[in-house]
Design a protein around this motif. Structure first.
Motif, PDB file in Angstrom:
ATOM      1  N   GLN A 158      39.616  22.802  35.652  1.00 45.90           N
ATOM      2  CA  GLN A 158      39.938  21.516  35.036  1.00 45.90           C
ATOM      3  C   GLN A 158      38.752  20.980  34.234  1.00 45.90           C
ATOM      4  OE1 GLN A 158      42.931  18.828  37.403  1.00 45.90           O
ATOM      5  NE2 GLN A 158      41.465  19.666  38.852  1.00 45.90           N
ATOM      6  N   ALA A 159      37.557  21.244  34.735  1.00 44.15           N
ATOM      7  CA  ALA A 159      36.364  20.744  34.057  1.00 44.15           C
ATOM      8  C   ALA A 159      35.970  21.604  32.862  1.00 44.15           C
ATOM      9  CB  ALA A 159      35.200  20.672  35.047  1.00 44.15           C
ATOM     10  N   PHE A 160      35.973  22.929  33.019  1.00 45.29           N
ATOM     11  CA  PHE A 160      35.353  23.808  32.031  1.00 45.29           C
ATOM     12  C   PHE A 160      36.315  24.758  31.328  1.00 45.29           C
ATOM     13  CE2 PHE A 160      32.012  23.064  35.328  1.00 45.29           C
ATOM     14  CZ  PHE A 160      31.139  22.308  34.541  1.00 45.29           C
ATOM     15  N   GLY A 161      37.554  24.889  31.813  1.00 45.15           N
ATOM     16  CA  GLY A 161      38.444  25.897  31.249  1.00 45.15           C
ATOM     17  C   GLY A 161      38.131  27.262  31.834  1.00 45.15           C
ATOM     18  N   ASP A 162      37.962  28.284  30.987  1.00 39.46           N
ATOM     19  CA  ASP A 162      37.608  29.619  31.469  1.00 39.46           C
ATOM     20  C   ASP A 162      36.282  29.559  32.225  1.00 39.46           C
ATOM     21  OD1 ASP A 162      39.771  30.258  29.884  1.00 39.46           O
ATOM     22  OD2 ASP A 162      38.624  31.375  28.388  1.00 39.46           O
ATOM     23  N   VAL A 163      36.254  30.156  33.404  1.00 41.62           N
ATOM     24  CA  VAL A 163      35.017  30.239  34.196  1.00 41.62           C
ATOM     25  C   VAL A 163      34.935  31.619  34.828  1.00 41.62           C
ATOM     26  CG1 VAL A 163      34.843  27.768  34.723  1.00 41.62           C
ATOM     27  CG2 VAL A 163      36.173  29.264  36.244  1.00 41.62           C
ATOM     28  N   PRO A 164      33.738  32.065  35.212  1.00 40.06           N
ATOM     29  CA  PRO A 164      33.649  33.352  35.900  1.00 40.06           C
ATOM     30  C   PRO A 164      34.451  33.343  37.198  1.00 40.06           C
ATOM     31  CG  PRO A 164      31.481  32.649  35.139  1.00 40.06           C
ATOM     32  CD  PRO A 164      32.401  31.490  34.941  1.00 40.06           C
ATOM     33  N   LEU A 165      35.285  34.342  37.368  1.00 37.62           N
ATOM     34  CA  LEU A 165      36.063  34.481  38.595  1.00 37.62           C
ATOM     35  C   LEU A 165      35.345  35.472  39.499  1.00 37.62           C
ATOM     36  CD1 LEU A 165      38.597  33.868  40.244  1.00 37.62           C
ATOM     37  CD2 LEU A 165      39.744  35.725  39.021  1.00 37.62           C
ATOM     38  N   VAL A 166      34.750  34.957  40.572  1.00 40.26           N
ATOM     39  CA  VAL A 166      33.983  35.771  41.521  1.00 40.26           C
ATOM     40  C   VAL A 166      34.696  35.701  42.861  1.00 40.26           C
ATOM     41  CG1 VAL A 166      31.731  36.155  42.571  1.00 40.26           C
ATOM     42  CG2 VAL A 166      31.878  35.141  40.293  1.00 40.26           C
ATOM     43  N   THR A 167      35.197  36.829  43.336  1.00 35.79           N
ATOM     44  CA  THR A 167      35.969  36.845  44.578  1.00 35.79           C
ATOM     45  C   THR A 167      35.330  37.717  45.656  1.00 35.79           C
ATOM     46  OG1 THR A 167      37.356  38.623  43.703  1.00 35.79           O
ATOM     47  CG2 THR A 167      38.142  36.367  43.399  1.00 35.79           C
ATOM     48  N   ALA A 168      34.097  38.131  45.436  1.00 43.60           N
ATOM     49  CA  ALA A 168      33.366  38.909  46.428  1.00 43.60           C
ATOM     50  C   ALA A 168      31.963  38.338  46.544  1.00 43.60           C
ATOM     51  CB  ALA A 168      33.312  40.381  46.030  1.00 43.60           C
ATOM     52  N   PRO A 169      31.313  38.498  47.684  1.00 45.62           N
ATOM     53  CA  PRO A 169      29.948  37.981  47.832  1.00 45.62           C
ATOM     54  C   PRO A 169      29.015  38.571  46.788  1.00 45.62           C
ATOM     55  CG  PRO A 169      30.840  38.609  49.962  1.00 45.62           C
ATOM     56  CD  PRO A 169      31.814  39.110  48.932  1.00 45.62           C
ATOM     57  N   THR A 170      28.083  37.756  46.346  1.00 43.92           N
ATOM     58  CA  THR A 170      27.089  38.190  45.384  1.00 43.92           C
ATOM     59  C   THR A 170      25.909  38.805  46.112  1.00 43.92           C
ATOM     60  OG1 THR A 170      27.737  36.435  43.876  1.00 43.92           O
ATOM     61  CG2 THR A 170      25.581  37.419  43.525  1.00 43.92           C
ATOM     62  N   SER A 171      25.522  40.006  45.723  1.00 45.15           N
ATOM     63  CA  SER A 171      24.428  40.686  46.413  1.00 45.15           C
ATOM     64  C   SER A 171      23.252  41.013  45.501  1.00 45.15           C
ATOM     65  CB  SER A 171      24.940  41.995  47.044  1.00 45.15           C
ATOM     66  OG  SER A 171      25.468  42.845  46.041  1.00 45.15           O
ATOM     67  N   ASP A 172      23.422  40.778  44.206  1.00 46.67           N
ATOM     68  CA  ASP A 172      22.369  41.140  43.260  1.00 46.67           C
ATOM     69  C   ASP A 172      22.002  39.906  42.451  1.00 46.67           C
ATOM     70  OD1 ASP A 172      20.734  42.128  41.288  1.00 46.67           O
ATOM     71  OD2 ASP A 172      21.982  43.869  40.837  1.00 46.67           O
ATOM     72  N   VAL A 173      20.792  39.408  42.653  1.00 49.78           N
ATOM     73  CA  VAL A 173      20.371  38.213  41.936  1.00 49.78           C
ATOM     74  C   VAL A 173      19.477  38.552  40.745  1.00 49.78           C
ATOM     75  CG1 VAL A 173      20.510  36.803  43.997  1.00 49.78           C
ATOM     76  CG2 VAL A 173      18.329  37.832  43.385  1.00 49.78           C
ATOM     77  N   VAL A 174      19.325  39.810  40.424  1.00 49.37           N
ATOM     78  CA  VAL A 174      18.476  40.211  39.310  1.00 49.37           C
ATOM     79  C   VAL A 174      19.312  40.483  38.063  1.00 49.37           C
ATOM     80  CG1 VAL A 174      16.821  41.907  38.495  1.00 49.37           C
ATOM     81  CG2 VAL A 174      16.727  41.126  40.868  1.00 49.37           C
ATOM     82  N   ASN A 175      20.325  41.310  38.195  1.00 46.99           N
ATOM     83  CA  ASN A 175      21.118  41.700  37.038  1.00 46.99           C
ATOM     84  C   ASN A 175      22.347  40.795  36.915  1.00 46.99           C
ATOM     85  OD1 ASN A 175      19.445  43.974  36.388  1.00 46.99           O
ATOM     86  ND2 ASN A 175      20.282  44.947  38.214  1.00 46.99           N
ATOM     87  N   VAL A 176      22.100  39.522  36.618  1.00 49.31           N
ATOM     88  CA  VAL A 176      23.168  38.543  36.528  1.00 49.31           C
ATOM     89  C   VAL A 176      23.788  38.613  35.144  1.00 49.31           C
ATOM     90  CG1 VAL A 176      23.762  36.112  36.637  1.00 49.31           C
ATOM     91  CG2 VAL A 176      22.038  37.041  38.188  1.00 49.31           C
ATOM     92  N   SER A 177      25.019  39.031  35.085  1.00 53.47           N
ATOM     93  CA  SER A 177      25.734  39.085  33.816  1.00 53.47           C
ATOM     94  C   SER A 177      27.222  39.008  34.136  1.00 53.47           C
ATOM     95  CB  SER A 177      25.400  40.366  33.048  1.00 53.47           C
ATOM     96  OG  SER A 177      26.040  40.386  31.796  1.00 53.47           O
TER      97      SER A 177
END
Length: 488
Positions: A158-177
């Motif tokens: 509602q705020a931003f429209g298209d947003v990244p859809l992340v449905t699994a835990p994030t394990s890599d904080v270096v290669n963020v893309s």
């Protein structure tokens, strides 16, 4: 009353949330050189039913950061209903006047907290299935986590429209893309999560201390109905809202003023709320003091900079009891029994707490969904399908009847014999009077296509770009795959 959900040190360890905070809110590419073998030690954190409950507590805990004045700023300050005084701070003034940019910190704080909460929910959804525990309890915990993930994704789109859809835990904080996902795909996930939450047979009510305030089956259905309505699937919106109505679990408080006192939290009309309390001052909400008339707040004679817009106050029909409950120009300070007059115009009394925890910490819940909202969702959806029907009239007139407070000659009178277009406009106006300052107005105006015309009529600068908020500039700086919304 015990807190409705609590965060412990164990919860922090179990759900491991510093990682996503680093990933989403700050310069991690330059700060981290190598990735540890395990950020979270989740293989040692999700072993028992107690571990599952603690991890779910941590998801709920984040609601306090996403709602409160954050949602008031995004949904109500950025509308024609609410305004702020000049001492509130530059970022909020920009929202009030529609003069914000992608660098406004309000967006970054909201975006970051949303994805932090989503990551917590993802960890529950991934890890709890592997725990040996009661099957029904396991399904309920996963269902609650999916409800919470859906709720926050709904806030994001509602705020931003298209947003990244992340449905699994994030394990890599270096290669963020992480690219933005299409709006339709995110809505598909939201709807799937809410259907799963409904299928998990969540309780209709909670009565045990420590569980009151968690997501119920009615909360899952009510949110699903609102998602369908926003996505213009009126047939499903009406059907699911009707299920909530027919369940008879919820009812309107007979007196409108009884919705709001902290003593009535989680009452007969409250379907789902972000929970605040005085167990710790950090669990308190800032709404009571933010809306209080200066010198009326009982601690340090405080007060806030948020008040009702004068044009909005004049929009009430004569005799509407809700205006008397909501809008004030004076208040007695319970600390000294002094009558304090507002020097800056009409104030909002919905979030008054006569016994707060501390400065900017009170007992008011943030009502995310209440039963009057569901009745109006149903009326709106049915009208969009078939025009005004007896069922649609009945739903809106239940809300209007209460607004007369027992005076049959008062406004608003029952709605009857109007066109589909008139009914549509009346539902929107009714939502404005009934749900004002509860975090709905911008989203209602956007959903009904009335945002630009309404703000123009109020003399607020507005253009096509304001239909979406900008993706926070800080997020674009740390995620090279993100693109910006048009006009920013």
């Amino acid at each position: 009353m015990k807190p409705q959900y609590k965060l412990s040190n164990k919860a922090l360890l179990a759900s491991g949330f510093l990682v996503i905070a680093i990933m989403l809110c700050g310069g991690c590419k330059n700060n981290l050189v190598e990735v540890p073998y395990s950020f979270l030690g989740e293989e040692n954190s999700f072993k028992t039913a107690s571990d599952a409950t603690v991890a779910l507590d941590a998801v709920y805990d984040r609601l306090r950061n996403i709602y409160n004045m954050t949602m008031i700023n995004l949904a109500d300050v950025n509308s024609e209903e609410l305004t702020v005084q000049s001492n509130v701070g530059a970022s909020t003034l920009e929202l009030d006047n529609n003069l914000y940019s992608a660098s406004n910190p309000s967006f970054d704080v909201f975006y970051t907290n949303c994805y932090l909460m989503i990551d917590r929910a993802n960890r529950v959804i991934k890890n709890v299935p592997g725990i040996t525990m009661d099957a029904a309890a396991k399904a309920q915990i996963i269902g609650e986590a999916k409800f919470l993930r859906a709720l926050i994704y709904f806030d994001l789109v509602q705020a931003f429209g298209d947003v990244p859809l992340v449905t699994a835990p994030t394990s890599d904080v270096v290669n963020v893309s992480i690219k933005r996902t299409s709006l339709d795909a995110v809505y598909t996930q939201i709807i799937a999560d809410l259907k799963d939450a409904v299928a998990a047979n969540l309780p209709a009510k909670y009565t045990t201390p420590g569980t009151i305030g968690r997501a119920t089956s009615g909360a899952a259905k009510s949110l699903l109905a609102k998602v369908y309505l926003t996505h213009k699937d009126y047939t499903n919106a009406a059907a699911v809202a009707r299920e909530v109505i027919d369940s008879k679990v919820y009812s309107l408080f007979p007196d409108y003023k009884n919705i709001f006192p902290p003593e009535n939290r989680n009452g007969q009309e409250h379907i789902f709320s972000a929970q605040y309390s005085c167990l710790k001052t950090t669990y308190g909400s800032t709404m009571a003091e933010s809306f209080a008339i200066y010198f009326s707040y009982p601690i340090n004679q405080g007060g806030g900079a948020y008040q009702a817009d004068s044009n909005y106050v004049r929009s009430y029909l004569p005799g509407d009891y809700r205006k008397q409950v909501t809008i004030i120009t004076q208040k007695v300070n319970p600390a000294n029994n002094a009558l304090v007059l507002s020097r800056t115009g009409p104030a909002v009394d919905k979030y008054w707490d006569p016994a707060p925890c501390a400065e900017f910490a009170a007992r008011n819940n943030f009502m995310i969904i209440r039963y009057a909202d569901v009745l109006l969702i149903y009326a709106e959806a049915v009208n969009e399908i078939n025009g005004p029907t007896p069922d649609a009239y009945d739903a809106i007139n239940q809300v209007r009847t209460r607004a007369r407070n027992g005076d049959p000659s008062a406004n608003p009178q029952d709605l009857a014999n109007v066109s589909q277009a008139r009914f549509r406009d009346t539902v929107l106006a009714e939502r404005g009077w009934e749900l004002c300052f509860e975090g709905h107005r911008r989203w209602d105006l956007l959903r009904t296509g009335k945002y630009i015309s309404t703000l123009q009529a109020a003399g607020i600068p507005v253009s096509q770009k304001n239909l979406l908020y900008p993706i926070p500039q800080h997020q674009i700086d740390v995620n090279e795959a993100l693109t910006q919304n048009p006009g920013y």
